[in-house]
Design a protein around this motif. Sequence first.
Motif, PDB file in Angstrom:
ATOM      1  N   ALA A 221     -37.508 -17.759  25.494  1.00 46.83           N
ATOM      2  CA  ALA A 221     -37.915 -18.974  25.743  1.00 46.83           C
ATOM      3  C   ALA A 221     -37.080 -20.089  25.482  1.00 46.83           C
ATOM      4  CB  ALA A 221     -39.301 -19.088  25.019  1.00 46.83           C
ATOM      5  N   ARG A 222     -36.555 -20.039  24.391  1.00 43.98           N
ATOM      6  CA  ARG A 222     -35.707 -21.293  23.853  1.00 43.98           C
ATOM      7  C   ARG A 222     -34.347 -21.333  24.950  1.00 43.98           C
ATOM      8  NH1 ARG A 222     -34.945 -22.153  17.180  1.00 43.98           N
ATOM      9  NH2 ARG A 222     -37.148 -21.841  17.214  1.00 43.98           N
TER      10      ARG A 222
ATOM     11  N   GLU B 171     -35.089 -22.862  28.031  1.00 37.27           N
ATOM     12  CA  GLU B 171     -35.285 -24.274  27.898  1.00 37.27           C
ATOM     13  C   GLU B 171     -33.876 -24.980  27.698  1.00 37.27           C
ATOM     14  OE1 GLU B 171     -37.549 -26.459  27.801  1.00 37.27           O
ATOM     15  OE2 GLU B 171     -39.022 -24.888  28.138  1.00 37.27           O
ATOM     16  N   ALA B 172     -32.999 -24.193  27.326  1.00 33.73           N
ATOM     17  CA  ALA B 172     -31.358 -24.740  27.338  1.00 33.73           C
ATOM     18  C   ALA B 172     -30.608 -24.726  28.419  1.00 33.73           C
ATOM     19  CB  ALA B 172     -30.736 -23.761  26.165  1.00 33.73           C
TER      20      ALA B 172
ATOM     21  N   ARG C 209     -25.579 -26.468  23.905  1.00 36.01           N
ATOM     22  CA  ARG C 209     -27.155 -26.556  23.738  1.00 36.01           C
ATOM     23  C   ARG C 209     -27.661 -25.027  23.314  1.00 36.01           C
ATOM     24  NH1 ARG C 209     -29.794 -30.199  27.170  1.00 36.01           N
ATOM     25  NH2 ARG C 209     -31.281 -28.644  27.914  1.00 36.01           N
TER      26      ARG C 209
ATOM     27  N   GLU D 260     -26.788 -24.788  19.643  1.00 32.92           N
ATOM     28  CA  GLU D 260     -27.792 -25.649  18.903  1.00 32.92           C
ATOM     29  C   GLU D 260     -29.282 -25.131  18.828  1.00 32.92           C
ATOM     30  OE1 GLU D 260     -27.418 -29.643  18.245  1.00 32.92           O
ATOM     31  OE2 GLU D 260     -29.547 -29.345  17.579  1.00 32.92           O
ATOM     32  N   VAL D 261     -29.899 -24.712  20.078  1.00 31.23           N
ATOM     33  CA  VAL D 261     -31.150 -24.274  19.896  1.00 31.23           C
ATOM     34  C   VAL D 261     -31.599 -23.123  19.494  1.00 31.23           C
ATOM     35  CG1 VAL D 261     -31.549 -23.001  22.238  1.00 31.23           C
ATOM     36  CG2 VAL D 261     -33.297 -24.649  21.583  1.00 31.23           C
TER      37      VAL D 261
ATOM     38  N   ARG E 201     -31.461 -23.497  15.173  1.00 25.87           N
ATOM     39  CA  ARG E 201     -32.972 -24.022  14.799  1.00 25.87           C
ATOM     40  C   ARG E 201     -33.800 -22.840  14.353  1.00 25.87           C
ATOM     41  NH1 ARG E 201     -33.971 -28.664  19.318  1.00 25.87           N
ATOM     42  NH2 ARG E 201     -32.235 -29.733  18.967  1.00 25.87           N
ATOM     43  N   PRO E 202     -34.454 -22.983  13.240  1.00 27.27           N
ATOM     44  CA  PRO E 202     -35.049 -22.080  12.286  1.00 27.27           C
ATOM     45  C   PRO E 202     -36.296 -21.421  13.378  1.00 27.27           C
ATOM     46  CG  PRO E 202     -35.935 -23.963  11.521  1.00 27.27           C
ATOM     47  CD  PRO E 202     -34.788 -24.386  12.316  1.00 27.27           C
TER      48      PRO E 202
ATOM     49  N   VAL F 145     -39.917 -20.027  13.179  1.00 30.82           N
ATOM     50  CA  VAL F 145     -40.981 -19.837  12.122  1.00 30.82           C
ATOM     51  C   VAL F 145     -42.137 -19.217  12.871  1.00 30.82           C
ATOM     52  CG1 VAL F 145     -42.631 -21.305  10.584  1.00 30.82           C
ATOM     53  CG2 VAL F 145     -40.470 -22.141  11.271  1.00 30.82           C
TER      54      VAL F 145
ATOM     55  N   PHE G   5     -44.219 -26.533  16.365  1.00 33.36           N
ATOM     56  CA  PHE G   5     -42.875 -26.437  15.720  1.00 33.36           C
ATOM     57  C   PHE G   5     -41.941 -25.715  16.738  1.00 33.36           C
ATOM     58  CE2 PHE G   5     -39.426 -25.008  13.247  1.00 33.36           C
ATOM     59  CZ  PHE G   5     -38.738 -26.429  12.921  1.00 33.36           C
ATOM     60  N   GLU G   6     -42.319 -24.626  17.505  1.00 31.46           N
ATOM     61  CA  GLU G   6     -41.463 -23.936  18.431  1.00 31.46           C
ATOM     62  C   GLU G   6     -41.107 -25.072  19.615  1.00 31.46           C
ATOM     63  OE1 GLU G   6     -39.868 -21.134  18.053  1.00 31.46           O
ATOM     64  OE2 GLU G   6     -39.113 -21.384  20.044  1.00 31.46           O
TER      65      GLU G   6
ATOM     66  N   CYS H 265     -38.797 -27.191  18.599  1.00 38.13           N
ATOM     67  CA  CYS H 265     -37.456 -26.646  18.579  1.00 38.13           C
ATOM     68  C   CYS H 265     -36.961 -26.335  19.837  1.00 38.13           C
ATOM     69  CB  CYS H 265     -37.342 -25.101  17.852  1.00 38.13           C
ATOM     70  SG  CYS H 265     -37.590 -25.221  15.936  1.00 38.13           S
ATOM     71  N   CYS H 266     -37.501 -26.718  20.985  1.00 34.93           N
ATOM     72  CA  CYS H 266     -37.076 -26.485  22.384  1.00 34.93           C
ATOM     73  C   CYS H 266     -36.851 -27.878  22.818  1.00 34.93           C
ATOM     74  CB  CYS H 266     -38.169 -25.816  23.489  1.00 34.93           C
ATOM     75  SG  CYS H 266     -38.280 -24.157  23.056  1.00 34.93           S
ATOM     76  N   ASP H 267     -36.955 -29.071  22.073  1.00 33.91           N
ATOM     77  CA  ASP H 267     -36.781 -30.312  22.538  1.00 33.91           C
ATOM     78  C   ASP H 267     -35.347 -30.937  22.325  1.00 33.91           C
ATOM     79  OD1 ASP H 267     -36.828 -33.173  22.809  1.00 33.91           O
ATOM     80  OD2 ASP H 267     -38.962 -33.243  22.200  1.00 33.91           O
ATOM     81  N   PHE H 268     -34.569 -31.112  23.101  1.00 29.59           N
ATOM     82  CA  PHE H 268     -33.086 -31.606  22.921  1.00 29.59           C
ATOM     83  C   PHE H 268     -32.978 -32.947  22.649  1.00 29.59           C
ATOM     84  CE2 PHE H 268     -32.336 -27.432  24.847  1.00 29.59           C
ATOM     85  CZ  PHE H 268     -31.200 -27.096  24.439  1.00 29.59           C
TER      86      PHE H 268
ATOM     87  N   HIS I 101     -34.073 -33.770  19.829  1.00 29.84           N
ATOM     88  CA  HIS I 101     -33.598 -33.610  18.233  1.00 29.84           C
ATOM     89  C   HIS I 101     -32.271 -32.810  18.450  1.00 29.84           C
ATOM     90  CE1 HIS I 101     -37.753 -34.174  17.064  1.00 29.84           C
ATOM     91  NE2 HIS I 101     -38.291 -33.404  18.153  1.00 29.84           N
ATOM     92  N   ARG I 102     -31.489 -33.173  17.363  1.00 29.45           N
ATOM     93  CA  ARG I 102     -30.165 -32.569  17.036  1.00 29.45           C
ATOM     94  C   ARG I 102     -30.488 -32.364  15.191  1.00 29.45           C
ATOM     95  NH1 ARG I 102     -26.991 -33.293  21.447  1.00 29.45           N
ATOM     96  NH2 ARG I 102     -28.593 -32.436  22.972  1.00 29.45           N
TER      97      ARG I 102
ATOM     98  N   LEU J 142     -31.616 -29.850  13.563  1.00 25.90           N
ATOM     99  CA  LEU J 142     -33.034 -29.743  13.094  1.00 25.90           C
ATOM    100  C   LEU J 142     -33.089 -28.846  11.755  1.00 25.90           C
ATOM    101  CD1 LEU J 142     -35.978 -29.542  15.628  1.00 25.90           C
ATOM    102  CD2 LEU J 142     -36.034 -28.125  13.677  1.00 25.90           C
TER     103      LEU J 142
END
Lengths: 667, 144
Positions: free
Chosen positions: A302-303, A306-307, A341, A344-345, A348-349, A351, B66-67, B70-73, B75-76, B78
């Motif tokens: 999914a991420r 988005e990227a 991107r 970066e994405v 991220r953790p 959760v 939160f997920e 995490c998909c929102d650019f 933010h850097r 994070l």
Amino acid sequence: MLVLLAALLCVVGSYVSIQLFRRTLQAGGGSRFHWCFLASVCAGSSIWGTHFIAMLGYQPGVPVTFDATLTIISVVIAIFGVGIGLFLSTLRNRWFGALCGGGTIGLAIAAMHYVGMFAYRADGIVGWLPNYVALSLACAVVFGALAIDRLRVHDHEGHPWTATLLLVVAIVMLHFVGMAAFTVTPIAGFGSGPQSEVFVAMASAIAMAALLIVGTGISTYLVEMRTRVDAQDRLHHIAMHDTLTGLQNRHAFNGKLRRLCQRLVKGGPPFALLMVDLDRFKPINDSLGHPFGDKVLKAVSARLQEAVRDNDMVARIGGDEFAVIAPGVDDPSVARLLAERIVEVLSRPFVISGQVADLGASVGITLAPADGKDAETLTQQVDIALYHAKNEGRGRHCFFDPSLTETLRERRLLEADLRRACMREEFEVYFQPILDTATREFAGAEALVRWHSPERGVVSPVLFIPVAEELGLVTTIGALVLERACAEAATWPDGMTVAVNVSPVQMMGGRLASTVAQALHKSGLEPGRLEIEITETALVTDDELALRALEEVRALGVKISLDDFGTGYSSLSYLHRFPIDRIKIDASFVNQVPHDPGSASIVRAIAQLGESLQMEVTAEGIETDAQYSYVAEHGCRHMQGFLFSRPVDAATLARLFGTHEKNRSVA
Amino acid sequence: MTVQRLFYSSRIADEHASRGAAIAREIAQASAVRNSASELTGTLAYIDGHFIQVLEGNLKQVEETFERICCDFRHRELKLLDYHTAPSRLFSEWAMASLVEEDATIGQREALSEVRVLATLNAREAIARMRQLLALQDRAVLTA
């Protein structure tokens, strides 16, 4: 007008009937019976409808009525005849199937026609010409059989037009030849009056019913067709997509890459190929379980989507490997942005289900056509770039560059040489003496491995140990060093210790204690004179396993020392948890004393720590007298460094220990 | 009824830095609207180009939100600072309160800067400070 309608019904009816015949022939088991029923009702009604409507248009010049019973019988004959014919058509033998099946259908058409004609009551003298009757029968049988034969050999997706045409011919020929056999002579006195209204109404109703039946057949066929297309689409989707993440799979990715490369040859648009590999996915999957790993992979997909940009393709091509194709990208800065991107994405953790997973990703990039034009080259290049990104420390991207191929080639050569070196045992053990500042005598030595390669000369452990760890050769090399070091130490004066480095890979391999025990047994060295040196990295990877390995070694009576102390993470916590006898202050701090206050305070702190935890402390990398005095003053009992001796071979060390150690002292 | 509490910080992406405060207000407002439907509570602080956010709610909603973040650019860098189960909500009165530096008084700004420093060192303390700040802010609004 009616003749036209009859012709239309004949063509459309034949078209649908042939499709239904085809489904009947293809179907198996119970569904064959259903298809056969539908096909014979549809074909029977359209054949009969064609005949009936044509007869309505026939102007014999005399008043006409239909016998109801015979008319209905003629429909039943058409339907049952076609049904029996269809069943016979499924016979395995080609000629038998076509002749019996198609022939029966032809005869059914004929029987329907002539029964229908008996139902046709014209007010005149009816005559039959036997030759035409025989010809019409022959035509119906021959064309019917041909139609079925064509249909049976038809093996592609398109409509079986030949068979349809033959069926139309069979129906039309029978009708016209049959009608040529039929003569009506008006009887004088019976006028050629108009048809009664009741007759027209009834005839129209019957014709409508026939049309409706054919219509039902058409719609059934269309619905079934649609369902089949849907099913095929679904199958296609399953074949091209990864079931877990819903992303396209390796198969789809390969296809897309090949197509883009083919278009490239004809001047198609450029594109960027990115290969994404997850860092640290396997340990997470192993420790938190596969269901958790699956959820992580879903979130990763999914991420990724988005990227990337809307038109980019994301595919899952392996367990934790993904590929991105970005069409239209020829500018490296655009590709870099995309890779950044992604990195970066995914850094991220994650959760998920109350757990936190830190993954990260490495990305390799290659650009087409700038770097390559065919799928195979591009895939290789992007793999090389990815390999490089991972080797450079993960969590980053790397563009393909021809020099990387050279780097990779050198690395492969090194790997091959190292494998050979393990077989030939091209390793030698060197020793760096350790001085006891209290007695000012040598207390022992640290064993160090050297690789004497016939092709490369002396290779530094810094260069080959990481490679050996990755290839799993380090266990062999480590066992060899341990054995030789112990054998050598057994010849040294009593009380002198030998320290041997153990790689994290070796330690986690599960056989460390048995290797150590074997080396001690072979050499006869007292266990108390052997020290195993480990690094902090060995402790952080899997502390339960590390603890068990160390306790087993300790149970043999062997001591354990922690190397490079102070360079790792929260070093302090390890000292409490693990059975450690000695800490070695890393040379990087020792080098800076006494002039650098920071290093000086670290050295002091470590020395004090050793004292309070009752551990021995060794300072490594002593090069100057000033360092020696400072470190000695602050409580480090043991030291090693160039000031006393470089690493030397076993013979030199024996001389140092055997003959000089009593006289050797440091000012 | 326990709640999951998640605490993270991030830096605003360079390309959005010029309208960071406005974005922070938008995010807080949009999530307040969404959260009132989903029973999520918390607060979003924006200090010196950094977002610091607390999310409270049930496990599914907190993790889904939160997920999405995490998909929102926008933010850097994070960083997840804390994720734990708590006995009750701290921010039950706020679907998503905002603490934006630009809207704050001088005193609040200082407190916010402290929150930012504390966030990476002692997450729980930083969350407590944010809670205090909100309480003070509400009192100020009431007395004004």
